[in-house]
Design an enzyme around this catalytic site. Structure first.
Site, PDB file in Angstrom:
ATOM      1  N   GLY A 157      26.898  44.321  52.519  1.00  0.00           N
ATOM      2  CA  GLY A 157      27.535  45.551  53.007  1.00  0.00           C
ATOM      3  C   GLY A 157      27.001  46.712  52.189  1.00  0.00           C
ATOM      4  O   GLY A 157      25.898  46.657  51.644  1.00  0.00           O
ATOM      5  N   ARG A 158      27.826  47.749  52.070  1.00  0.00           N
ATOM      6  CA  ARG A 158      27.358  48.972  51.390  1.00  0.00           C
ATOM      7  C   ARG A 158      26.860  48.694  49.970  1.00  0.00           C
ATOM      8  O   ARG A 158      25.781  49.108  49.587  1.00  0.00           O
ATOM      9  CB  ARG A 158      28.505  49.981  51.282  1.00  0.00           C
ATOM     10  N   ILE A 159      27.691  47.985  49.175  1.00  0.00           N
ATOM     11  CA  ILE A 159      27.322  47.808  47.758  1.00  0.00           C
ATOM     12  C   ILE A 159      26.183  46.801  47.628  1.00  0.00           C
ATOM     13  O   ILE A 159      25.255  46.994  46.833  1.00  0.00           O
ATOM     14  CB  ILE A 159      28.562  47.419  46.919  1.00  0.00           C
ATOM     15  N   ARG A 241      35.243  40.724  43.086  1.00  0.00           N
ATOM     16  CA  ARG A 241      36.599  40.329  42.701  1.00  0.00           C
ATOM     17  C   ARG A 241      36.527  39.020  41.919  1.00  0.00           C
ATOM     18  O   ARG A 241      35.774  38.109  42.279  1.00  0.00           O
ATOM     19  CB  ARG A 241      37.490  40.136  43.937  1.00  0.00           C
ATOM     20  N   GLU A 270      42.979  38.954  35.809  1.00  0.00           N
ATOM     21  CA  GLU A 270      42.667  40.183  35.074  1.00  0.00           C
ATOM     22  C   GLU A 270      43.941  40.708  34.463  1.00  0.00           C
ATOM     23  O   GLU A 270      44.973  40.722  35.139  1.00  0.00           O
ATOM     24  CB  GLU A 270      42.090  41.237  36.024  1.00  0.00           C
ATOM     25  N   HIS A 289      36.417  45.526  34.420  1.00  0.00           N
ATOM     26  CA  HIS A 289      36.550  46.072  35.782  1.00  0.00           C
ATOM     27  C   HIS A 289      36.287  47.592  35.799  1.00  0.00           C
ATOM     28  O   HIS A 289      37.171  48.381  36.163  1.00  0.00           O
ATOM     29  CB  HIS A 289      37.942  45.754  36.349  1.00  0.00           C
ATOM     30  N   ALA A 291      33.199  48.966  37.162  1.00  0.00           N
ATOM     31  CA  ALA A 291      31.979  49.272  37.924  1.00  0.00           C
ATOM     32  C   ALA A 291      32.043  50.633  38.635  1.00  0.00           C
ATOM     33  O   ALA A 291      31.030  51.308  38.775  1.00  0.00           O
ATOM     34  CB  ALA A 291      31.681  48.164  38.920  1.00  0.00           C
TER      35      ALA A 291
HETATM   36  C1  DGY Z   1      37.661  48.877  44.137  1.00  0.00           C
HETATM   37  O1  DGY Z   1      37.685  50.066  44.458  1.00  0.00           O
HETATM   38  O2  DGY Z   1      38.006  47.979  44.903  1.00  0.00           O
HETATM   39  C2  DGY Z   1      37.161  48.546  42.770  1.00  0.00           C
HETATM   40  O3  DGY Z   1      37.337  47.260  42.414  1.00  0.00           O
HETATM   41  C3  DGY Z   1      37.688  49.514  41.738  1.00  0.00           C
HETATM   42  O4  DGY Z   1      37.090  50.719  41.989  1.00  0.00           O
END
Ligand code: DGY
Length: 329
Positions: A157-159, A241, A270, A289, A291
């Site tokens: 996807g996007r990321i 995740r 977490e 967490h 990013a």
């Molecule tokens: C999200 O947006 O889902 C990330 O895990 C935190 O920015």
């Protein structure tokens, strides 16, 4: 006219919080840690809207406690696995999230983890600070080359695509596995990325990076069996995740040479418990967490979350809705 009542589960950047305060009667939990469950259940009573963080569960119990007047839940995150989406949809409650603005920031960080793991940056820094740097050594902290290596992307996807874009700058070969992205995806064709099944991706990749949402069917997607398919020199990156990886299986694979290294921005649970065996290993980097944690991105997420909340309160369609099915066809 009375302002709509909203509960904000934690402080978000002022760029969005001021928008919420302007139009709402906002009850904002001030703590750095998420509010206790009982507190949430008490404070949501009778609210029109909730602005939540991924650290607070929004399930049927919370929705019941809020009552029939709850018009919108706006999540300050792109992911929304903390929210019971089917339950919200059943009740006609639109759920907002913050896609788009964090794509590049998150991909930057995932690639940072990949580089740092490959070249053992954190180990190097620890080594220096511990006073162990006595001379230049031919075999000191040898890592792995990134350029020309094969990157397997679980989720395109996007990321995932952002990660692929970065990898092209390192002449990496790119494989991807995504049930929702066809093999003739135009971007994949443009960068020469190849769609493969998951087993092929795990077998052939030097780096495996996860960019898929957490769903019941992706829980522990990377388990002992999946890790056993990876190269013993492989590096695993997770910025999606934590529960996508079985932590016990990951520990065993890293400890016993099943795979070489891991770079995690997310863990299960977490925060990672301080007695987690993963923290005893040198061949893993674990970030808390972060990013999407750039100043600009977090401000933009706050504005989007506020816009989603306000739209829901006024009965307008949310600009970024995680359950558009609430609006029917
Ligand atoms: C999200 O947006 O889902 C990330 O895990 C935190 O920015």
């Amino acid at each position: 006219m009375a302002k709509p009542k909203v509960f904000v589960t934690q402080i978000i950047p002022e760029a969005g919080l001021s928008m919420v305060r302007d139009v709402c009667d906002a009850d904002i939990w001030p703590g750095e840690l998420p509010p206790p469950r009982d507190y949430v259940l008490d404070r949501v009573r009778g609210v029109d809207g909730i602005l939540s963080l991924l650290t607070t569960k929004m399930d049927s119990v919370v929705m019941d406690a809020a009552g029939a007047g709850l018009k919108v839940i706006s999540n300050y995150a792109v992911g929304f696995d903390n929210i019971d989406i089917p339950e919200a949809t059943k009740r006609g409650i639109p759920v907002g999230h913050t896609p788009g603005v964090l794509t590049d920031t998150t991909a930057d960080f995932a690639f940072t983890l990949l580089m740092a793991a490959a070249r053992r940056v954190v180990e190097g820094d620890n080594y220096t600070r511990a006073g162990k740097w006595k001379t230049w050594g031919p075999s000191l902290l040898l890592g792995q080359d990134v350029y020309g290596a094969t990157l397997g992307l679980i989720g395109f996807g996007r990321i995932g695509k952002g990660m692929a874009k970065r990898a092209t700058g390192f002449d990496m070969k790119i494989l991807y596995h995504d049930d929702y992205v066809p093999a003739d995806d135009p971007f994949a064709a443009e960068i020469g990325a190849r769609a493969v099944d998951l087993n092929t991706l795990l077998r052939e990749s030097d780096f495996v990076s996860i960019h898929t949402p957490l769903l019941p069917e992706t829980h522990h997607l990377i388990d002992a069996a999946a890790l056993a398919k990876m190269k013993s020199t492989a590096i695993l990156i997770n910025s999606a995740r934590g529960p996508l990886i079985d932590p016990a299986a990951l520990y065993a694979a890293l400890k016993n040479g099943g795979i070489a290294y891991a770079g995690l921005d997310v863990t299960e649970p977490e925060p990672i418990p301080m007695d987690s065996p993963l923290l005893t290993l040198d061949n893993i980097i674990i970030a808390p967490h972060i990013a999407s944690a750039s100043v600009v991105t977090r401000n933009q997420m706050a504005v989007i979350a506020a816009n989603n909340l306000i739209a829901g309160l006024t009965g307008e369609r949310l600009p970024h809705c995680a359950n558009p099915q609430v609006y029917g066809k």
